[in-house]
Write a protein that holds these residues in place. Structure first.
Motif, PDB file in Angstrom:
ATOM      1  N   ASP A  82      -3.555  -0.998  -7.676  1.00  0.00           N
ATOM      2  CA  ASP A  82      -3.193   0.388  -7.946  1.00  0.00           C
ATOM      3  C   ASP A  82      -2.085   0.875  -7.014  1.00  0.00           C
ATOM      4  N   ASP A  83      -1.374  -0.056  -6.357  1.00  0.00           N
ATOM      5  CA  ASP A  83      -0.270   0.289  -5.475  1.00  0.00           C
ATOM      6  C   ASP A  83       1.013  -0.362  -5.977  1.00  0.00           C
ATOM      7  N   THR A  84       2.134  -0.006  -5.386  1.00  0.00           N
ATOM      8  CA  THR A  84       3.398  -0.661  -5.708  1.00  0.00           C
ATOM      9  C   THR A  84       4.121  -0.986  -4.406  1.00  0.00           C
ATOM     10  N   CYS A  85       4.846  -2.097  -4.414  1.00  0.00           N
ATOM     11  CA  CYS A  85       5.601  -2.464  -3.221  1.00  0.00           C
ATOM     12  C   CYS A  85       7.097  -2.400  -3.503  1.00  0.00           C
ATOM     13  N   HIS A  86       7.870  -2.182  -2.467  1.00  0.00           N
ATOM     14  CA  HIS A  86       9.304  -2.070  -2.581  1.00  0.00           C
ATOM     15  C   HIS A  86       9.921  -3.457  -2.771  1.00  0.00           C
ATOM     16  N   ALA A  98      -2.908  -0.458   6.588  1.00  0.00           N
ATOM     17  CA  ALA A  98      -3.292  -0.345   5.185  1.00  0.00           C
ATOM     18  C   ALA A  98      -3.422  -1.775   4.674  1.00  0.00           C
ATOM     19  N   HIS A  99      -4.592  -2.122   4.189  1.00  0.00           N
ATOM     20  CA  HIS A  99      -4.881  -3.515   3.829  1.00  0.00           C
ATOM     21  C   HIS A  99      -3.815  -4.142   2.931  1.00  0.00           C
ATOM     22  N   ASN A 105       3.936   1.703  -1.494  1.00  0.00           N
ATOM     23  CA  ASN A 105       3.413   2.999  -1.919  1.00  0.00           C
ATOM     24  C   ASN A 105       1.900   2.857  -2.038  1.00  0.00           C
ATOM     25  N   TRP A 106       1.182   3.550  -1.174  1.00  0.00           N
ATOM     26  CA  TRP A 106      -0.278   3.434  -1.099  1.00  0.00           C
ATOM     27  C   TRP A 106      -0.896   4.646  -1.799  1.00  0.00           C
ATOM     28  N   TYR A 107      -1.427   4.408  -2.964  1.00  0.00           N
ATOM     29  CA  TYR A 107      -2.028   5.485  -3.743  1.00  0.00           C
ATOM     30  C   TYR A 107      -3.465   5.719  -3.296  1.00  0.00           C
ATOM     31  N   ASP A 108      -4.033   6.811  -3.744  1.00  0.00           N
ATOM     32  CA  ASP A 108      -5.377   7.202  -3.297  1.00  0.00           C
ATOM     33  C   ASP A 108      -6.229   7.630  -4.479  1.00  0.00           C
TER      34      ASP A 108
END
Length: 349
Positions: free
Chosen positions: A103-107, A170-171, A218-221
């Protein structure tokens, strides 16, 4: 039969029932996979472990695998996050393991920068990066402040000395050497956050960890995040885990062991600090600035003012301060007295 070359990096992404989560009109799972496939780095594989999902998760992963050979779906019966992570480690072929969540995205430059850091620094076992908190700061202010705090920890020294406050990473932002698994063990299953336990265990073993200054994730919550929903991440389990490692750190690094002075005499601070007494630690006194507390005897120990802090070199202080900004106010005061972090004091909450 040909075998594809061994990749330098294995991106490890456990997935469970991730097909339905939507973000900006697209599946969050697809956004996560696409952000990995868009990396400005050639030598990687995406090990996506489907943890027995009963939705379209596995179908989505297989469709990506058919279109891109770098995607390796692994399907296991539902066993939870630790089982999925360790299954992914078994399947991974890279010399580096990069964590990623569905549920996250990386650059695009994330893998290239982190791999370059490990290539150039043989002494570094794990490298993270700054992350962008992509949740709602007004609704989830505590989580946002936690992310802001982790983004201040860049050096190996800061990470090592701050690790008993909160998990310093952040893991899904970390990349580590696959060889560390054989040397210091894989993810452990138990009543605790599996990532924090791994960092504490590896740091205790002397693994050097650092963080890149670039923001690469991008760490979503989402409301379904395990740290919000699973009992392993309960605050009591978190402190029981932390206390176990902290007690061992004190035994090795406190020259006045087993005696310590606790800064913070509030109910929450005392409850957390008292866990150390179960590990043979002796609390000399509580230190507080509230005049209503000073002079009281609580839990059999006297509450004193800051004038009772031991002189430099004559005692070790451990600060349990629950209030937002309290630690940031305390540290300049201790520095003015000549206290050195890791030698004369440590922050524990």
């Amino acid at each position: 039969m040909t075998t594809s070359p061994r990749p330098a990096v294995s991106v490890l992404m456990p997935v469970y029932n991730a097909a339905s989560l939507q973000r900006d009109g697209q599946s969050a799972l697809e956004s996560a996979v696409q952000s990995v496939l868009a990396q400005q780095y050639d030598s990687f594989e995406l090990v996506a472990v489907d943890d027995g999902s009963d939705d379209d998760t596995l179908r989505i992963l297989k469709s990506y695998a058919q279109a891109d050979s770098r995607v390796l779906p692994v399907s296991i019966p539902h066993g939870g996050i630790v089982a999925a992570l360790n299954a992914g480690l078994e399947a991974a072929r890279g010399r580096y393991i990069a964590r990623m969540d569905a549920d996250d995205t990386c650059h695009p430059e994330r893998l290239a920068l982190q791999a370059a850091c490990l290539d150039a620094s043989p002494q570094t076992g794990l490298v993270s990066c700054r992350v962008n908190f992509a949740g709602d700061r007004e609704v989830n202010g505590g989580y946002a402040r936690y992310v802001d705090w982790t983004n201040t920890l860049l050096t190996a020294e800061d990470i090592a000395l701050e690790r008993f406050r909160e998990s310093p990473f952040a893991h899904p932002s970390v990349m580590f050497r696959a060889s560390l698994i054989a040397e210091h063990g894989k993810y452990a299953d138990g009543p605790f956050p599996e990532d924090y336990e791994l960092w504490l265990r590896w740091l205790e073993a002397g693994v050097n960890m650092q963080k890149l200054p670039q923001t690469l994730l991008n760490w979503y919550d989402p409301p379904t995040r395990l740290s919000r929903t699973h009992a392993n991440y309960d605050v009591d389990n978190f402190y029981a885990l932390k206390t176990r490692y902290l007690a061992r750190w004190l035994a090795q690094n406190n020259p006045h062991h087993p005696e310590i002075t606790i800064i913070g005499a509030g109910k929450t601070s005392r409850r957390r600090a008292n866990l150390l007494r179960e590990h043979g630690i002796t609390i000399r006194c509580w230190i507080d600035v509230d005049p209503r507390k000073i002079g009281n005897i609580v839990d059999g120990i006297r509450v004193c003012g800051r004038n009772a802090l031991p002189e430099t070199g004559k005692g070790f202080c451990l600060a349990y301060l629950a209030g937002h900004g309290a630690a940031e106010e305390l540290e300049p005061f201790l520095a003015a007295k000549g206290y050195r972090k890791g030698i004369d004091y440590l922050l524990a909450s």
